[in-house]
Write a protein that holds these residues in place. Structure first.
Motif, PDB file in Angstrom:
ATOM      1  N   MET A  17      19.727  16.481 -12.568  1.00  0.00           N
ATOM      2  CA  MET A  17      18.719  16.869 -13.560  1.00  0.00           C
ATOM      3  C   MET A  17      18.979  16.170 -14.893  1.00  0.00           C
ATOM      4  O   MET A  17      18.040  15.756 -15.576  1.00  0.00           O
ATOM      5  CB  MET A  17      18.700  18.387 -13.732  1.00  0.00           C
ATOM      6  CG  MET A  17      18.117  19.118 -12.535  1.00  0.00           C
ATOM      7  SD  MET A  17      17.841  20.873 -12.777  1.00  0.00           S
ATOM      8  CE  MET A  17      19.377  21.470 -13.390  1.00  0.00           C
ATOM      9  N   SER A  18      20.231  16.028 -15.254  1.00  0.00           N
ATOM     10  CA  SER A  18      20.570  15.345 -16.500  1.00  0.00           C
ATOM     11  C   SER A  18      20.135  13.882 -16.460  1.00  0.00           C
ATOM     12  O   SER A  18      19.616  13.354 -17.448  1.00  0.00           O
ATOM     13  CB  SER A  18      22.072  15.414 -16.760  1.00  0.00           C
ATOM     14  OG  SER A  18      22.498  16.748 -16.838  1.00  0.00           O
ATOM     15  N   ILE A  19      20.338  13.244 -15.328  1.00  0.00           N
ATOM     16  CA  ILE A  19      19.894  11.853 -15.180  1.00  0.00           C
ATOM     17  C   ILE A  19      18.377  11.772 -15.308  1.00  0.00           C
ATOM     18  O   ILE A  19      17.844  10.851 -15.932  1.00  0.00           O
ATOM     19  CB  ILE A  19      20.388  11.267 -13.835  1.00  0.00           C
ATOM     20  CG1 ILE A  19      21.905  11.086 -13.872  1.00  0.00           C
ATOM     21  CG2 ILE A  19      19.699   9.938 -13.531  1.00  0.00           C
ATOM     22  CD1 ILE A  19      22.523  10.684 -12.556  1.00  0.00           C
ATOM     23  N   GLY A  20      17.674  12.749 -14.749  1.00  0.00           N
ATOM     24  CA  GLY A  20      16.218  12.794 -14.876  1.00  0.00           C
ATOM     25  C   GLY A  20      15.783  12.915 -16.330  1.00  0.00           C
ATOM     26  O   GLY A  20      14.830  12.255 -16.765  1.00  0.00           O
ATOM     27  N   VAL A  21      16.470  13.755 -17.082  1.00  0.00           N
ATOM     28  CA  VAL A  21      16.154  13.921 -18.505  1.00  0.00           C
ATOM     29  C   VAL A  21      16.419  12.618 -19.261  1.00  0.00           C
ATOM     30  O   VAL A  21      15.622  12.208 -20.122  1.00  0.00           O
ATOM     31  CB  VAL A  21      16.956  15.094 -19.108  1.00  0.00           C
ATOM     32  CG1 VAL A  21      16.844  15.122 -20.620  1.00  0.00           C
ATOM     33  CG2 VAL A  21      16.504  16.406 -18.506  1.00  0.00           C
ATOM     34  N   ILE A  22      17.513  11.954 -18.933  1.00  0.00           N
ATOM     35  CA  ILE A  22      17.836  10.675 -19.582  1.00  0.00           C
ATOM     36  C   ILE A  22      16.759   9.636 -19.271  1.00  0.00           C
ATOM     37  O   ILE A  22      16.312   8.903 -20.164  1.00  0.00           O
ATOM     38  CB  ILE A  22      19.229  10.175 -19.143  1.00  0.00           C
ATOM     39  CG1 ILE A  22      20.315  11.084 -19.704  1.00  0.00           C
ATOM     40  CG2 ILE A  22      19.458   8.738 -19.577  1.00  0.00           C
ATOM     41  CD1 ILE A  22      21.700  10.825 -19.137  1.00  0.00           C
ATOM     42  N   ILE A  23      16.323   9.574 -18.013  1.00  0.00           N
ATOM     43  CA  ILE A  23      15.271   8.624 -17.641  1.00  0.00           C
ATOM     44  C   ILE A  23      13.993   8.907 -18.422  1.00  0.00           C
ATOM     45  O   ILE A  23      13.353   7.998 -18.959  1.00  0.00           O
ATOM     46  CB  ILE A  23      14.997   8.671 -16.122  1.00  0.00           C
ATOM     47  CG1 ILE A  23      16.170   8.101 -15.367  1.00  0.00           C
ATOM     48  CG2 ILE A  23      13.720   7.913 -15.769  1.00  0.00           C
ATOM     49  CD1 ILE A  23      16.092   8.321 -13.888  1.00  0.00           C
ATOM     50  N   PHE A  24      13.623  10.182 -18.496  1.00  0.00           N
ATOM     51  CA  PHE A  24      12.418  10.555 -19.233  1.00  0.00           C
ATOM     52  C   PHE A  24      12.539  10.159 -20.707  1.00  0.00           C
ATOM     53  O   PHE A  24      11.604   9.591 -21.289  1.00  0.00           O
ATOM     54  CB  PHE A  24      12.143  12.056 -19.104  1.00  0.00           C
ATOM     55  CG  PHE A  24      10.933  12.494 -19.868  1.00  0.00           C
ATOM     56  CD1 PHE A  24       9.664  12.233 -19.381  1.00  0.00           C
ATOM     57  CD2 PHE A  24      11.071  13.148 -21.080  1.00  0.00           C
ATOM     58  CE1 PHE A  24       8.543  12.613 -20.090  1.00  0.00           C
ATOM     59  CE2 PHE A  24       9.959  13.534 -21.801  1.00  0.00           C
ATOM     60  CZ  PHE A  24       8.689  13.264 -21.304  1.00  0.00           C
ATOM     61  N   ALA A  25      13.680  10.437 -21.314  1.00  0.00           N
ATOM     62  CA  ALA A  25      13.869  10.121 -22.731  1.00  0.00           C
ATOM     63  C   ALA A  25      13.822   8.612 -22.977  1.00  0.00           C
ATOM     64  O   ALA A  25      13.195   8.145 -23.934  1.00  0.00           O
ATOM     65  CB  ALA A  25      15.195  10.691 -23.221  1.00  0.00           C
ATOM     66  N   LEU A  26      14.465   7.849 -22.106  1.00  0.00           N
ATOM     67  CA  LEU A  26      14.470   6.396 -22.280  1.00  0.00           C
ATOM     68  C   LEU A  26      13.078   5.794 -22.104  1.00  0.00           C
ATOM     69  O   LEU A  26      12.659   4.944 -22.895  1.00  0.00           O
ATOM     70  CB  LEU A  26      15.450   5.746 -21.294  1.00  0.00           C
ATOM     71  CG  LEU A  26      16.931   5.943 -21.585  1.00  0.00           C
ATOM     72  CD1 LEU A  26      17.768   5.418 -20.427  1.00  0.00           C
ATOM     73  CD2 LEU A  26      17.322   5.267 -22.882  1.00  0.00           C
ATOM     74  N   THR A  27      12.381   6.226 -21.068  1.00  0.00           N
ATOM     75  CA  THR A  27      11.041   5.666 -20.847  1.00  0.00           C
ATOM     76  C   THR A  27      10.067   6.124 -21.924  1.00  0.00           C
ATOM     77  O   THR A  27       9.200   5.346 -22.343  1.00  0.00           O
ATOM     78  CB  THR A  27      10.501   6.020 -19.446  1.00  0.00           C
ATOM     79  OG1 THR A  27      10.574   7.436 -19.260  1.00  0.00           O
ATOM     80  CG2 THR A  27      11.290   5.324 -18.361  1.00  0.00           C
TER      81      THR A  27
END
Length: 143
Positions: free
Chosen positions: A116-126
Protein backbone atom coordinates in the motif's frame (compact mmCIF):
# COMPACT_ATOMS: atom_id res chain seq x y z
CA UNK A 1 36.47 38.53 -2.91
CA UNK A 2 33.10 36.83 -2.39
CA UNK A 3 32.50 36.56 -6.14
CA UNK A 4 35.88 34.90 -6.59
CA UNK A 5 35.12 32.33 -3.89
CA UNK A 6 31.68 31.64 -5.37
CA UNK A 7 33.23 31.21 -8.82
CA UNK A 8 35.80 28.75 -7.40
CA UNK A 9 33.05 26.78 -5.64
CA UNK A 10 30.98 26.74 -8.84
CA UNK A 11 34.00 25.44 -10.78
CA UNK A 12 34.56 22.71 -8.19
CA UNK A 13 30.86 21.81 -8.30
CA UNK A 14 30.93 21.61 -12.09
CA UNK A 15 34.06 19.45 -11.95
CA UNK A 16 32.40 17.08 -9.49
CA UNK A 17 29.33 16.79 -11.73
CA UNK A 18 31.54 16.11 -14.75
CA UNK A 19 33.44 13.41 -12.86
CA UNK A 20 30.14 11.85 -11.78
CA UNK A 21 28.94 11.95 -15.38
CA UNK A 22 32.07 10.22 -16.64
CA UNK A 23 31.94 7.56 -13.91
CA UNK A 24 28.23 6.98 -14.49
CA UNK A 25 28.87 6.62 -18.22
CA UNK A 26 31.49 3.96 -17.51
CA UNK A 27 29.12 2.11 -15.18
CA UNK A 28 26.31 2.23 -17.75
CA UNK A 29 28.56 0.96 -20.54
CA UNK A 30 29.75 -1.99 -18.44
CA UNK A 31 26.20 -2.68 -17.25
CA UNK A 32 24.98 -2.69 -20.83
CA UNK A 33 27.75 -5.11 -21.78
CA UNK A 34 26.78 -7.34 -18.84
CA UNK A 35 23.13 -7.21 -19.89
CA UNK A 36 24.05 -8.17 -23.44
CA UNK A 37 26.25 -10.96 -22.13
CA UNK A 38 23.39 -12.32 -20.00
CA UNK A 39 21.10 -12.40 -23.02
CA UNK A 40 23.73 -13.81 -25.36
CA UNK A 41 24.75 -16.50 -22.86
CA UNK A 42 21.12 -17.54 -22.52
CA UNK A 43 20.74 -17.76 -26.29
CA UNK A 44 23.94 -19.77 -26.75
CA UNK A 45 23.23 -22.20 -23.93
CA UNK A 46 19.82 -23.00 -25.40
CA UNK A 47 18.13 -22.13 -22.12
CA UNK A 48 16.62 -18.89 -23.43
CA UNK A 49 13.20 -20.38 -24.09
CA UNK A 50 13.42 -22.36 -20.87
CA UNK A 51 14.07 -19.36 -18.62
CA UNK A 52 12.21 -19.52 -15.37
CA UNK A 53 10.28 -16.48 -14.16
CA UNK A 54 13.12 -15.65 -11.76
CA UNK A 55 15.59 -15.47 -14.65
CA UNK A 56 13.31 -13.25 -16.68
CA UNK A 57 12.72 -11.00 -13.67
CA UNK A 58 16.46 -10.68 -13.06
CA UNK A 59 16.90 -9.70 -16.73
CA UNK A 60 14.16 -7.05 -16.44
CA UNK A 61 15.63 -5.88 -13.15
CA UNK A 62 19.03 -5.37 -14.74
CA UNK A 63 17.44 -3.71 -17.79
CA UNK A 64 15.56 -1.22 -15.64
CA UNK A 65 18.68 -0.57 -13.58
CA UNK A 66 20.49 0.45 -16.78
CA UNK A 67 17.51 2.63 -17.70
CA UNK A 68 17.67 4.32 -14.29
CA UNK A 69 21.37 4.98 -14.88
CA UNK A 70 20.58 6.62 -18.22
CA UNK A 71 17.91 8.81 -16.64
CA UNK A 72 20.33 9.75 -13.87
CA UNK A 73 22.85 10.70 -16.55
CA UNK A 74 20.16 12.85 -18.17
CA UNK A 75 19.56 14.58 -14.83
CA UNK A 76 23.25 15.41 -14.45
CA UNK A 77 23.50 16.63 -18.05
CA UNK A 78 20.44 18.84 -17.62
CA UNK A 79 21.94 20.33 -14.48
CA UNK A 80 25.24 21.06 -16.22
CA UNK A 81 23.42 22.75 -19.11
CA UNK A 82 20.97 24.87 -17.10
CA UNK A 83 22.54 24.98 -13.61
CA UNK A 84 19.09 24.03 -12.32
CA UNK A 85 17.82 20.69 -11.13
CA UNK A 86 14.88 19.80 -13.34
CA UNK A 87 12.26 18.29 -11.08
CA UNK A 88 10.46 16.69 -14.03
CA UNK A 89 13.47 14.50 -14.83
CA UNK A 90 13.93 13.60 -11.17
CA UNK A 91 10.27 12.53 -10.94
CA UNK A 92 10.63 10.37 -14.05
CA UNK A 93 13.70 8.77 -12.47
CA UNK A 94 11.77 8.08 -9.27
CA UNK A 95 8.82 6.61 -11.20
CA UNK A 96 11.15 4.26 -13.08
CA UNK A 97 12.83 3.23 -9.81
CA UNK A 98 9.47 2.45 -8.20
CA UNK A 99 8.36 0.56 -11.31
CA UNK A 100 11.56 -1.50 -11.06
CA UNK A 101 10.75 -2.26 -7.44
CA UNK A 102 7.22 -3.33 -8.36
CA UNK A 103 8.47 -5.64 -11.11
CA UNK A 104 10.95 -7.45 -8.87
CA UNK A 105 8.93 -7.49 -5.65
CA UNK A 106 7.87 -10.84 -4.26
CA UNK A 107 4.26 -10.32 -3.24
CA UNK A 108 4.19 -13.61 -1.32
CA UNK A 109 6.58 -12.38 1.37
CA UNK A 110 5.94 -8.63 1.20
CA UNK A 111 3.65 -7.21 3.84
CA UNK A 112 0.41 -5.58 2.64
CA UNK A 113 1.33 -2.30 4.32
CA UNK A 114 4.50 -2.12 2.22
CA UNK A 115 2.49 -2.72 -0.95
CA UNK A 116 0.00 0.00 0.00
CA UNK A 117 2.87 2.37 0.75
CA UNK A 118 4.35 1.75 -2.69
CA UNK A 119 0.93 2.51 -4.18
CA UNK A 120 0.79 5.81 -2.31
CA UNK A 121 4.30 6.68 -3.51
CA UNK A 122 3.33 5.90 -7.12
CA UNK A 123 0.23 8.07 -6.83
CA UNK A 124 2.21 10.96 -5.32
CA UNK A 125 4.94 10.78 -7.94
CA UNK A 126 2.57 10.60 -10.89
CA UNK A 127 0.39 13.38 -9.46
CA UNK A 128 3.48 15.53 -9.01
CA UNK A 129 4.64 14.78 -12.54
CA UNK A 130 1.19 15.63 -13.91
CA UNK A 131 1.06 18.91 -12.00
CA UNK A 132 4.53 19.94 -13.16
CA UNK A 133 3.69 19.12 -16.79
CA UNK A 134 0.40 21.01 -16.51
CA UNK A 135 2.15 23.96 -14.88
CA UNK A 136 4.78 24.02 -17.62
CA UNK A 137 2.15 23.95 -20.36
CA UNK A 138 0.15 26.72 -18.67
CA UNK A 139 3.23 28.91 -18.32
CA UNK A 140 4.06 28.38 -22.03
CA UNK A 141 0.51 29.34 -23.04
CA UNK A 142 0.60 32.55 -20.98
CA UNK A 143 3.74 33.78 -22.74
Amino acid sequence: MEKKIIRIINNIETSVYLCLLVLLTIVIIFSLLELGYMLFASLISGDFMLLNPGGILSFFDFFLLVLIGIELMETIKAYLETKRIQVEIVLILAIIAIARKIIIIDTQITEPLVLMSIGVIIFALTAGYYLIKKGNSLSKESR
